[in-house]
Design a protein around this motif. Structure first.
Motif, mmCIF file in Angstrom:
data_model
loop_
_atom_site.group_PDB
_atom_site.id
_atom_site.type_symbol
_atom_site.label_atom_id
_atom_site.label_comp_id
_atom_site.label_asym_id
_atom_site.label_seq_id
_atom_site.Cartn_x
_atom_site.Cartn_y
_atom_site.Cartn_z
ATOM 1 N N GLY A 147 -14.368 -21.429 -67.110
ATOM 2 C CA GLY A 147 -15.609 -22.103 -67.452
ATOM 3 C C GLY A 147 -16.005 -23.277 -66.594
ATOM 4 N N GLY A 148 -15.295 -23.558 -65.500
ATOM 5 C CA GLY A 148 -15.727 -24.711 -64.723
ATOM 6 C C GLY A 148 -15.056 -24.888 -63.385
ATOM 7 N N VAL A 149 -15.487 -25.904 -62.673
ATOM 8 C CA VAL A 149 -15.002 -26.480 -61.409
ATOM 9 C C VAL A 149 -14.968 -25.523 -60.221
ATOM 10 C CG1 VAL A 149 -13.585 -28.130 -62.680
ATOM 11 C CG2 VAL A 149 -12.467 -26.163 -61.640
ATOM 12 N N ALA A 150 -15.386 -24.302 -60.349
ATOM 13 C CA ALA A 150 -15.294 -23.372 -59.221
ATOM 14 C C ALA A 150 -16.139 -23.812 -58.044
ATOM 15 C CB ALA A 150 -15.716 -21.972 -59.660
ATOM 16 N N THR A 151 -17.297 -24.407 -58.319
ATOM 17 C CA THR A 151 -18.220 -24.728 -57.240
ATOM 18 C C THR A 151 -17.595 -25.670 -56.222
ATOM 19 O OG1 THR A 151 -20.080 -24.454 -58.762
ATOM 20 C CG2 THR A 151 -20.524 -25.587 -56.705
ATOM 21 N N GLY A 152 -16.997 -26.762 -56.685
ATOM 22 C CA GLY A 152 -16.409 -27.732 -55.771
ATOM 23 C C GLY A 152 -15.215 -27.190 -55.027
ATOM 24 N N PHE A 153 -14.306 -26.536 -55.742
ATOM 25 C CA PHE A 153 -13.125 -25.959 -55.105
ATOM 26 C C PHE A 153 -13.525 -24.892 -54.086
ATOM 27 C CE2 PHE A 153 -9.864 -26.795 -58.770
ATOM 28 C CZ PHE A 153 -9.983 -28.155 -58.541
ATOM 29 N N ALA A 154 -14.447 -24.017 -54.481
ATOM 30 C CA ALA A 154 -14.852 -22.926 -53.598
ATOM 31 C C ALA A 154 -15.536 -23.449 -52.345
ATOM 32 C CB ALA A 154 -15.771 -21.953 -54.336
ATOM 33 N N LEU A 155 -16.305 -24.515 -52.479
ATOM 34 C CA LEU A 155 -16.961 -25.059 -51.300
ATOM 35 C C LEU A 155 -15.932 -25.513 -50.280
ATOM 36 C CD1 LEU A 155 -20.116 -27.113 -50.993
ATOM 37 C CD2 LEU A 155 -18.049 -28.045 -49.970
ATOM 38 N N GLN A 156 -14.876 -26.180 -50.751
ATOM 39 C CA GLN A 156 -13.848 -26.658 -49.828
ATOM 40 C C GLN A 156 -13.038 -25.508 -49.245
ATOM 41 O OE1 GLN A 156 -12.408 -30.415 -50.076
ATOM 42 N NE2 GLN A 156 -10.232 -29.997 -49.919
ATOM 43 N N SER A 157 -12.634 -24.566 -50.107
ATOM 44 C CA SER A 157 -11.737 -23.492 -49.678
ATOM 45 C C SER A 157 -12.448 -22.371 -48.937
ATOM 46 C CB SER A 157 -11.018 -22.903 -50.894
ATOM 47 O OG SER A 157 -10.220 -23.867 -51.545
ATOM 48 N N ASP A 158 -13.616 -21.981 -49.430
ATOM 49 C CA ASP A 158 -14.295 -20.794 -48.913
ATOM 50 C C ASP A 158 -15.246 -21.106 -47.762
ATOM 51 O OD1 ASP A 158 -13.018 -19.918 -51.161
ATOM 52 O OD2 ASP A 158 -14.784 -19.106 -52.148
ATOM 53 N N ILE A 159 -15.716 -22.346 -47.691
ATOM 54 C CA ILE A 159 -16.757 -22.665 -46.718
ATOM 55 C C ILE A 159 -16.266 -23.677 -45.679
ATOM 56 C CG2 ILE A 159 -19.106 -23.544 -46.441
ATOM 57 C CD1 ILE A 159 -19.668 -22.582 -49.323
ATOM 58 N N VAL A 160 -15.982 -24.905 -46.131
ATOM 59 C CA VAL A 160 -15.661 -25.970 -45.173
ATOM 60 C C VAL A 160 -14.405 -25.647 -44.363
ATOM 61 C CG1 VAL A 160 -15.064 -28.393 -44.912
ATOM 62 C CG2 VAL A 160 -16.829 -27.724 -46.551
ATOM 63 N N ALA A 161 -13.350 -25.209 -45.057
ATOM 64 C CA ALA A 161 -12.082 -24.948 -44.358
ATOM 65 C C ALA A 161 -12.262 -23.948 -43.231
ATOM 66 C CB ALA A 161 -11.027 -24.451 -45.349
ATOM 67 N N ASN A 162 -13.084 -22.931 -43.455
ATOM 68 C CA ASN A 162 -13.256 -21.893 -42.446
ATOM 69 C C ASN A 162 -13.948 -22.424 -41.196
ATOM 70 O OD1 ASN A 162 -12.254 -19.178 -42.621
ATOM 71 N ND2 ASN A 162 -14.323 -18.485 -42.119
ATOM 72 N N TYR A 163 -14.891 -23.360 -41.374
ATOM 73 C CA TYR A 163 -15.540 -23.959 -40.204
ATOM 74 C C TYR A 163 -14.516 -24.673 -39.334
ATOM 75 C CZ TYR A 163 -20.322 -23.088 -41.788
ATOM 76 O OH TYR A 163 -21.499 -22.486 -42.154
#
Length: 384
Positions: free
Chosen positions: A86-102
């Motif tokens: 029910g929560g917190v996926a947005t922040g974690f996913a942004l760091q793991s799925d998006i920023v880290a890959n850049y």
């Protein structure tokens, strides 16, 4: 209820063992505090450190930089379990799925060594700043500039709707480093900006209609100086990098949409089974059964498509238009499922004390961020 009742083909035994670790963390460290964080409008920094200790952050980062060197399916599991809780996926996913890959794909060795280990451990929270007031999905229209002055860039401009904006220690800033070149996208770069730089200022934590626990902010840059070495990859290649990474970002959103739709469906089945009307459970009415049967079929199709997309992405074969199609279909289907599930809750569905109300509000943005549904159709249509 858990996601264990969904048959999957994208995962093996190692993935499912990792899922149990993620589920334990969500039950222990997330679920008991969600209401408080939603009221505060932010997830505390110490939660990121705890998530890092469990191995939940940036699983794909190579071991040389403190990560686990795993495939993207592990990221997907974190998102699925987080959303289902029910929560917190947005922040974690942004760091793991998006920023880290850049950083992994385009960062210098020094940049990787400096920032990736702390992103994995949760010591460092990151954000990516693309959207500006008045530009929305039109990235080529951005006005934030970073002009050279000796061995530094001098940044001026503003960004808005930035996830992790209140808590980020490092911002990947999309800006124009060449204001003369045409077309404009050729003058776009990505700079790494530390939040303690003089001239950087956070605006207010924006008041959203959903995802209350996710801090979303305005960011302001007034003569912020960063060294030229803080340019990610090559100067002027920022737009190319963004376009290259968008398929994974949009697949990440599709994963979150599918898992949240499944949770809403499961909660609604249970609600209609136990709530009575006219002397019998709501589930016994044909309209309820037919509505839920239709949604169940769509969810079945959704999971099959998601596994297909995950397998293609991990094989390096997911195309930009396929990523756009995944984001379009899953976010639109999520909204349909959320709305029909809320309807089956009747008046209770309009009350924030019921999970469906909060999920319904939180789901609305998935048809907007990462590129609106209309933009996704345009991207798919160009390849016809």
């Amino acid at each position: 209820m858990s996601l264990d009742h969904i048959p999957r083909v994208a995962y093996n035994k190692d993935h499912e063992a990792f899922r149990q670790t993620v589920r334990l963390f969500m039950a222990r460290e997330i679920a008991p505090h969600q209401a408080k964080w939603a009221e505060q409008g932010v997830v505390p920094h110490d939660v990121w450190v705890k998530a890092g200790a469990f191995g939940l952050l940036c699983p794909t980062v190579p071991e040389a930089y403190g990560g686990l060197g795993l495939d993207f399916r592990y990221n997907a599991i974190v998102s699925e379990e987080s959303v289902y809780t029910g929560g917190v996926a947005t922040g974690f996913a942004l760091q793991s799925d998006i920023v880290a890959n850049y950083l992994v794909q385009y960062g210098s060795e020094a940049q990787k060594q400096r920032w990736l280990p702390k992103m994995v451990s949760g010591e460092l929270v990151t954000a990516i700043a693309m959207t500006e007031p008045g530009t929305g999905s039109d990235l080529q229209g951005m006005r934030t500039t970073a002009l050279k002055d000796g061995d530094h860039y001098v940044i001026n401009g503003s960004k808005t709707y930035i996830t992790n904006g209140q808590t980020a220690d490092l911002i990947l800033l999309c800006c124009r480093t060449d204001v003369e070149i045409e077309p404009r996208w050729k003058g776009m770069s990505i700079l790494l900006v530390e939040a303690d730089r003089e001239g950087f200022q956070r605006g207010r934590n924006l008041d959203k209609i959903g995802q209350d626990e996710a801090d979303t902010s305005e960011l302001f840059f007034h003569d912020v100086r960063v060294p030229l070495s803080n340019c990610l990859g090559q100067e002027g290649q920022g737009f190319v990098y963004l376009m290259s990474e968008l398929p994974q970002e949009r697949l990440s959103i599709a994963i979150q949409a599918q898992a949240s739709a499944q949770k809403a469906f499961d909660d609604t089945v249970e609600f209609t089974r136990t709530r009575n009307a006219f002397g019998k459970p709501i589930l016994d009415f044909q309209n309820t059964r037919f509505t839920l049967a239709d949604l169940k079929a769509k969810l079945q199709i959704g999971w099959a498509h998601l596994d297909w997309a995950l397998n293609r992405h991990c094989a390096g074969e997911l195309t930009p238009e396929e990523g756009a199609a995944a984001k379009l279909w899953h976010s639109e289907t999520q909204w349909e499922i959320m709305d029909k599930c809320l309807q089956l809750h009747g008046g209770a569905g309009y009350m924030n004390e019921y999970p469906i109300a909060r999920a319904w509000r939180a789901s609305r943005v998935t048809r907007i961020f990462g590129g609106t549904s209309e933009i996704m159709k345009e991207l798919i249509g160009r390849k016809l």
